[in-house]
Each structure stands twice: as structure tokens, then as C-alpha cells.
Design a protein around this motif. Structure first.
Motif, short mmCIF file in Angstrom:
data_model
loop_
_atom_site.label_atom_id
_atom_site.label_comp_id
_atom_site.label_asym_id
_atom_site.label_seq_id
_atom_site.Cartn_x
_atom_site.Cartn_y
_atom_site.Cartn_z
N THR B 42 8.50 -43.98 -29.27
CA THR B 42 8.00 -43.76 -27.76
C THR B 42 7.73 -45.31 -27.10
O THR B 42 8.21 -45.57 -26.04
CB THR B 42 6.60 -43.23 -27.74
OG1 THR B 42 6.79 -41.76 -28.30
CG2 THR B 42 5.97 -42.90 -26.53
N GLU B 61 0.77 -42.98 -16.63
CA GLU B 61 -0.36 -42.81 -17.25
C GLU B 61 -0.37 -43.15 -18.92
O GLU B 61 -1.03 -43.53 -19.59
CB GLU B 61 -1.11 -41.47 -16.83
CG GLU B 61 -2.57 -41.32 -17.49
CD GLU B 61 -2.98 -39.90 -16.92
OE1 GLU B 61 -4.13 -39.70 -17.77
OE2 GLU B 61 -2.52 -39.36 -16.34
N HIS B 62 0.97 -42.46 -19.12
CA HIS B 62 1.07 -41.91 -20.58
C HIS B 62 1.62 -43.52 -21.28
O HIS B 62 1.33 -43.80 -22.39
CB HIS B 62 2.11 -40.96 -20.90
CG HIS B 62 2.26 -40.64 -22.37
ND1 HIS B 62 1.34 -40.50 -23.26
CD2 HIS B 62 3.38 -40.66 -22.98
CE1 HIS B 62 1.97 -40.24 -24.38
NE2 HIS B 62 3.21 -40.15 -24.32
N ARG B 130 4.93 -35.65 -28.77
CA ARG B 130 3.97 -35.98 -27.66
C ARG B 130 3.07 -35.09 -27.48
O ARG B 130 1.69 -35.48 -27.31
CB ARG B 130 4.85 -36.67 -26.84
CG ARG B 130 5.80 -37.84 -26.87
CD ARG B 130 4.75 -39.01 -27.43
NE ARG B 130 4.75 -39.13 -28.74
CZ ARG B 130 3.67 -39.67 -29.21
NH1 ARG B 130 2.84 -40.68 -28.47
NH2 ARG B 130 3.55 -39.91 -30.50
#
Lengths: 317, 174
Positions: B42, B61-62, B130
């Protein structure tokens, strides 16, 4: 107008940039400069020791690549210059006390030596292609001249290659205001690392088993020298004042330690050296992945040294 | 110039599992964290996306947290773990005489089909990892070793899902 300002690099912007004045361009330039120095040194030395007939096709290709790789590196350096249109001013003066001035003139000397070596040691396909063109017949006497004087050209290749390799480290060690760079060992360290990168690049291209083994033995030796010089550099810094110890700590225990110890020392030196030794003893396969690790480690060494060196100093911007 | 070498036999899977458990224990002792993989992937793709559209990634946000002031791509030890896995695989492949380029696939399908399904499967696994906040390394191995209930539920879901989908995908391998 002050001539120093006209030709300075972006390090003059240290204050404006909050202390980090060199970005990706300088490590790229130092890596490619070191790689070219290593290729020139290795192929020239082997041409002297072994003679023309034992310079392999991969080595001829390696020499052919040097002007292109150096041009890429100088392109990165050019991007770093604050006043790009003033670049010619490097060649209107010679400042014996300035490593940048030395470097500019060394870079100018290196290119004709490279062209002479390429003319004396062309890859077979290039020699055939050139011979087929009628327009190149006038170059035949020049080619004969270079072939006759290969030994002299190779000696010049050793000298200019070594000067280029040492200069990439001296450029940093002359910047005494940055404690991490303030070490005489950097010139030798960058020369050893650049030579190891050059040998690794030749190993990537080499198809002859005996020559590949010789290059692997040479690379193991160079990696050993590089580890010793890394130790000398850091022990030397640790033995000086608190600012020097703090600088050494940035790569040994601080923010850059994982990248330095993990990617440069472990992944870029110890693992490839171990695999090359095992392959030489017949206990592992040979693979192009191994010299590729050496090249990645050589680049990351310069990235870490440049970035970590900018985090500390006598005057914090 | 890869050369041929006699392949050494693979490790006994039970011994390999035991050693993997010891590696997991060592990572808790040395780094204070267990094994993982998807977090590093990621981070890598966030870094690539940041090269294309920095403002979008930083506002996400992630992913935005990876690009806070002073944050570096090597802040997460998973990055080093994944590089170590690649280096360890290289050492094992070269010393075991098994290093080569190839595509493992069943006899009925082409390399292209195999790679296409691998990409599709990888995308689904990445999305699931995720959602679950971890993959087979982070959840099943590391979480499972600490007897975390959610990790055991994840593990049963992985095996249950695997057996369920195998009925439909078995012809890819036979």
C-alpha cells in the motif's frame, strides 16, 4: 558581479530551502560519475595488464557507454545549477582551491580519453558498421593511431578515471561545514564504490565465464575495501567532536540508519559479496541480479550520504 | 549469465513452518511488531500515486498519513521486511539452484491467462486485505500468534473462501 555567485550550485539556496539544498540531481550525478570512472579504470587497467586481445566484447561495450552515462550525469548536474546559462564560466577560470573547478576541468579531460579508448577498442558491431560507411574512410588513420597508442590511452584512462572517481567524493569532503562530509576518507570511498559499480556493470554484460569470474573476484575485493573505507569514515567521525558524532549517528542510529545499514551495507555490499563468493566456490548459481544489487547499493550510498549530510551542520539554516 | 545447477530438495514444510514461527517471534522481540506485507505494498503504491497527483493522495483519508510533514517512505519496517524477503528469496534461489524466470501455471492455460488471473486475484486480495486491516501475514500469522479473535475469524474466512472458490478455479491448475 561576483563570479562565485554566477557559477554556484543550488547550495547557495541553503537558507531559503531550510537546510536541504541538494536534491536527487546530485546523488544521480555522483553515482553516474563514479560508474563511468569505474568503467574507465577497470577496462583501461585490464587493457594494460591483459592486452588488447583479451579485452572482451562486454568491456568494449562498457567503454562505449561511458560518454553517454557521463552525459546523463552531467545533465542531472546541469539541472542543479542556479544560473544555467552561465555554465560556460566554469571554463573561463581555474581555481586550484575549488573542487568544483577541478571537477569541471577533469570532466573536460575525460571525454577525449573516452573517445580515444572507444576508437581503439570498438565493439565488433560498431567497427563493422563504421567500416561499411564510405564517409568514415578519412577516420581510418585516426583509428590506426589510437590502436597503436592503446597503452598510452589506457594509462590516460586509468589516471582520468581515478581523478573522476576521487573527485566525486572530494566534492563533498571539501564542504567542511557539513560534518558528515568532512572526512578525507570520502574521496577513496567514492572511488572504491564507483569502481565496484563499474565492475558490476561489466558483470551485467559479460558472457565469457572466465572473465565473469575474474570480475566477480575483483568485485569481492573492492567491496571489502569499500567496507573498510566506510568503517574508517565513520570511526574517524566518531572520534572527533560532538557535532561529528551526531553526524555519524544520523546514518548509524538516526533517521537514515535503516536505509544505510539495511539497503547500502546489508543489501548492497554484504549480500552481493556473499553471493559472489559462494558462486566462485560453486556453491551458488551466478546471476545478473547480484551485480544489480551492487549498482543499487552504490546509488543508495550516495543518496544517503547526500541527504543525511544535509541534516547536520555547524550553522543550521 | 545465469548458469544451471542441480536443484537442492525443498525444506520439509513442517520444519519451514516452525522456523517461520521463530522468525515471527524474533520480529516481535526486535521490532515490537509482527510480520506483514500488504502495508508495504500500500505504501509503495501510495508513493507511486503521489508522483502523479500529490494533492489527491495527501488529501486522501486512507493514504494521506504516509505523506505527513517529515514522514519518509522507509519509516515503516514492513518496507525493510519486504526487501529482506526479496533478498532472502534471491539467496535461497541461487544457493538452492532454483533461481530462474518462469510462470508457474496449470497445463491447460497460457502464461497470459495465468498472469491475468493472478492480477485479478491480487487486486481482490489487496482490497480484502485493506478491508480486514491486514493480509495473511499481518492478520493470520502475526494476529493469530497473539490469539486475537479477529485474526482467527480472518483465518477461517480465508480458508473457507479459498475452499469455496477452488471449485470454480480448479481447472486453472489441473
Amino acid at each position: 558581479m561576483n563570479p562565485h555567485i554566477e557559477i554556484e550550485s543550488t547550495r547557495g539556496l541553503a537558507g531559503a530551502l531550510g537546510g536541504t539544498f541538494w536534491g536527487w540531481e546530485i546523488p544521480t550525478y555522483l553515482f553516474l560519475g563514479g560508474l563511468v570512472a569505474g568503467l574507465m579504470l577497470t577496462v583501461s587497467a585490464l587493457a594494460i595488464i591483459r592486452g588488447r586481445d583479451r579485452v572482451t566484447s562486454a568491456m568494449r561495450t562498457g567503454i562505449l557507454l561511458t560518454p553517454f552515462l557521463l552525459s546523463l550525469g552531467m545533465g542531472a548536474l546541469f539541472l542543479d545549477l542556479s544560473y544555467k546559462t552561465h555554465v560556460f564560466r566554469f571554463y573561463t577560470a581555474f581555481q586550484p582551491a575549488s573542487p568544483m573547478s577541478w571537477g569541471s576541468w577533469i570532466l573536460l579531460l575525460v571525454v577525449p580519453v573516452q573517445l580515444g579508448l572507444i576508437t581503439a577498442l570498438p565493439p565488433q558491431w560498431l567497427a563493422d558498421s563504421v567500416a561499411a560507411l564510405s564517409a568514415t574512410q578519412r577516420l581510418v588513420p585516426l583509428a590506426k593511431f589510437c590502436e597503436r597508442h592503446l597503452r598510452g590511452l589506457a594509462l590516460a584512462g586509468v589516471v582520468t578515471g581515478a581523478a573522476l572517481g576521487v573527485y566525486t567524493g572530494v566534492l563533498l569532503s571539501a564542504t567542511v561545514a557539513r560534518p558528515l562530509w568532512s572526512s578525507g576518507a570520502l574521496g577513496a570511498l567514492f572511488l572504491a564504490s564507483g569502481t565496484s559499480s563499474g565492475v558490476a556493470a561489466l558483470m551485467l554484460m559479460e558472457h565469457e565465464h572466465a572473465s565473469h569470474s575474474s570480475l566477480a573476484r575483483l568485485d569481492v575485493l573492492l567491496i571489502g575495501v569499500e567496507i573498510a573505507l566506510l568503517a574508517m569514515w565513520l570511526v574517524g567521525l566518531l572520534g572527533q567532536g560532538p557535532l561529528y558524532r551526531e553526524a555519524a549517528a544520523t546514518v548509524l542510529a538516526g533517521a537514515y540508519a535503516p536505509a544505510f545499514l539495511g539497503f547500502v551495507v546489508f543489501g548492497g555490499l554484504l549480500v552481493p559479496a556473499a553471493l559472489e563468493l559462494l558462486a566462485l566456490r560453486g556453491k551458488a548459481m551466478t546471476s545478473r541480479s547480484v551485480p544489480a544489487l551492487v549498482l543499487v547499493g552504490g546509488f543508495l550510498l550516495r543518496v544517503v550520504v547526500i541527504y543525511a549530510g544535509q541534516t547536520g551542520g555547524f550553522v543550521r539554516a | 549469465m545465469e548458469n544451471e545447477r542441480v536443484e537442492k530438495p525443498l525444506w520439509d514444510p513442517y520444519l519451514a513452518g516452525f522456523v517461520l514461527g521463530l522468525v515471527l517471534l524474533a520480529t516481535y522481540l526486535v521490532f515490537g511488531r509482527g510480520l506483514g506485507a500488504s502495508g508495504a505494498v500500500t505504501r509503495f503504491f501510495a508513493w507511486m500515486a503521489h508522483g502523479v497527483s500529490p494533492s489527491w493522495v495527501e488529501g486522501n483519508e486512507h493514504l494521506g498519513g504516509y505523506f505527513n510533514a517529515g514522514a519518509k517512505w522507509w519509516d515503516d519496517w514492513l518496507v525493510f521486511e519486504l526487501v529482506g524477503v526479496a533478498l532472502g528469496g534471491l539467496v535461497a534461489g541461487l544457493t538452492g539452484g532454483r533461481f530462474r524466470l518462469g510462470v508457474d501455471r496449470g497445463p491447460r492455460i497460457s502464461n497470459r491467462t495465468r498472469l491475468g488471473f493472478a492480477l485479478l486475484g491480487g487486486a481482490i486480495v489487496g482490497f480484502g486485505a485493506r478491508l480486514a486491516m491486514g493480509c495473511t501475514s499481518g492478520q493470520a500469522l502475526s494476529g493469530g500468534a497473539t490469539l486475537a479473535l479477529g485474526s482467527w475469524a480472518f483465518m477461517f474466512a480465508v480458508f473457507g473462501g479459498g475452499y469455496g472458490i477452488a471449485y470454480f478455479a480448479r481447472r486453472l491448475w489441473t
